[in-house]
Design an enzyme around this catalytic site. Structure first.
Site, PDB file in Angstrom:
ATOM      1  CG  HIS A   1      91.285  92.187  99.174  1.00 39.02           C
ATOM      2  ND1 HIS A   1      90.540  92.781  98.179  1.00 39.02           N
ATOM      3  CD2 HIS A   1      91.536  93.166 100.069  1.00 39.02           C
ATOM      4  CE1 HIS A   1      90.344  94.043  98.463  1.00 39.02           C
ATOM      5  NE2 HIS A   1      90.942  94.318  99.611  1.00 39.02           N
TER       6      HIS A   1
ATOM      7  CG  ASP B   1      89.305  90.320  96.169  1.00 37.25           C
ATOM      8  OD1 ASP B   1      88.706  90.381  97.260  1.00 37.25           O
ATOM      9  OD2 ASP B   1      90.149  91.159  95.813  1.00 37.25           O
TER      10      ASP B   1
ATOM     11  CB  SER C   1      91.849  97.654  99.221  1.00 38.86           C
ATOM     12  OG  SER C   1      90.723  97.292  99.972  1.00 38.86           O
TER      13      SER C   1
END
Length: 423
Positions: free
Chosen positions: A397, A364, A194
């Site tokens: 995610h 995601d 991320s």
């Protein structure tokens, strides 16, 4: 009064987005179904800023208990922040010989603890250590073990006057310099998740780290956010955030603090907002989270960051460009950059012969497939033999960092990518 309510509601949208969507880990995960009672769990955590690991540290609480050696280091940045770094120098089965260093970087609103929530057989740092790597876990400024500075205190707004630009400029170089020196000037592998991917890409686009880096693995990469499918995140990013937070004088963004909790509660009272199934609505349906890991996560995370950092992330969505922090005034931008608009991070400048591994998921909602494609387009001139891409249809995610099957689905590919470079 009406204007005040609108401002608070806009701030609440931001809180929800950044607390549960923007980085992995403020997420209240969906465990093979709807994760119910999320709001109650959040409310019960307000004020609990000292989890069990706080006094022990990451090594003692989560690494040495499994039979691994672990060392804690302090690393000072050029602008005076003191960062905590953990080293797992070898696996449980002691081996001799040279070991390849690898730095592992977490996302926003969490710290390095998120990498070691699963069992040793399932978490990436220990898997790498058991396979011959010298593992270094980085933690960014503002998180629980990185709330120190040479002259500033976290109670001072100046302590929080930074965005991810400063992570690019100071935090990553400080950690790389330290690890490089400690390991005899060996080139380093890097894993980011991320925000950890964003700061690496931005650094490389400016020619930083290149001389010390051997390869990078980017999990659920965030560079562009134009196709983000979480509606609440888009609304938050388009809110007048700068004015709101300037008026409220909130420099530290602490998800466990009372102001943030109140904002979230006010949002949850808004018609049409379901605060009992937040993750699937904001980050996509994570397929593979374990309930016990989620419980452990909630005991340790989320972590504070700066409000300015959250605003900078929102700018990526609103402005649809990967650029340095926009001060919202051409005069201020000229003062900082010498030009009216913030400079763009040009990812096409990344060295074309740098080995890169990218893994992203079909579910995601933050690292959307459309945005990942934009990232890949910016790397279209990259040496094809140096770029590996993995697409996992069912992953969202949080699966990349806490998924029970991430060892077989993702980490085995990361390990293979790194190991091939050793030959």
């Amino acid at each position: 009064m009406a204007g005040c309510r609108r401002a608070l509601l806009a701030a609440a949208w931001l809180v929800l987005w950044v607390q549960l969507a923007m980085a992995t880990t403020t997420e209240l995960p969906r465990v093979r179904g709807s994760w119910r009672g999320s709001l109650n769990l959040l409310e019960s955590s307000v004020g609990t800023t000292t989890p069990p690991a706080e006094t022990l540290g990451i090594c003692a609480s989560s690494v040495t208990v499994h039979g691994y050696k672990c060392q804690e280091f302090d690393v000072e940045t050029q602008d005076g922040y003191i960062l905590s770094v953990q080293r797992i120098p070898e696996g449980r089965a002691t081996s001799v010989g040279s070991r390849q260093p690898v730095i592992i970087q977490h996302g926003v609103l969490v710290d390095g603890m998120t990498w070691v929530l699963n069992s040793p057989e399932q978490n990436l740092p220990m898997i790498l250590a058991d396979n011959g790597f010298d593992v270094w876990i980085a933690n960014t400024r503002g998180t629980r073990f990185c709330r120190r500075h040479k002259s500033l205190d976290p109670s001072q707004p100046a302590f929080w006057d930074w965005s991810w630009d400063e992570l690019v400029l100071y935090d990553l170089p400080a950690v790389f310099n330290f690890v490089y020196a400690q390991t005899g000037n060996k080139k380093i592998d890097y894993v980011g998740h991320s925000l950890g991917t964003l700061i690496a890409l931005a650094s490389l686009s400016e020619g930083r780290l290149v001389d010390q880096l051997r390869s990078v693995a980017l999990l659920s990469p965030v560079a562009y956010l134009s196709y983000m499918t979480t509606a609440l995140g888009v609304v938050a990013a388009k809110s007048p955030l700068a004015e709101i937070f300037k008026a409220l004088k909130i420099a530290e963004f602490n998800p466990k603090g009372e102001p943030v909790s109140k904002f979230l509660k006010s949002l949850c009272a808004h018609p049409g907002v379901d605060c009992y199934d937040l993750l699937s609505a904001l980050t996509g349906k994570n397929c593979c989270l374990n309930a016990s890991t989620v419980d452990l996560f909630l005991k340790n995370e989320p972590q504070p960051t700066s409000t300015k950092n959250m605003m900078h992330l929102a700018q990526i969505v609103r402005d649809r460009r990967l650029a340095k922090y926009n001060y919202g005034n051409s005069g201020f931008n000229v003062m900082h950059y010498g030009e009216a608009a913030p400079p763009v991070y040009n990812l096409s400048n990344i060295p074309r012969d740098l080995p890169i591994f990218i893994s992203y998921g079909g579910r995601d909602a933050l690292s959307d497939t459309g945005d990942v494609q934009m990232l890949l387009d910016s790397l279209k001139l990259h040496d094809v033999s140096r770029l590996s891409v993995q697409f996992i249809k069912d992953y969202a995610h949080a699966d990349f960092i806490m998924g029970v099957n991430a060892k077989d689905v993702v980490y085995s590919q990361v390990l293979s990518f790194f190991t091939k470079l050793l030959k």
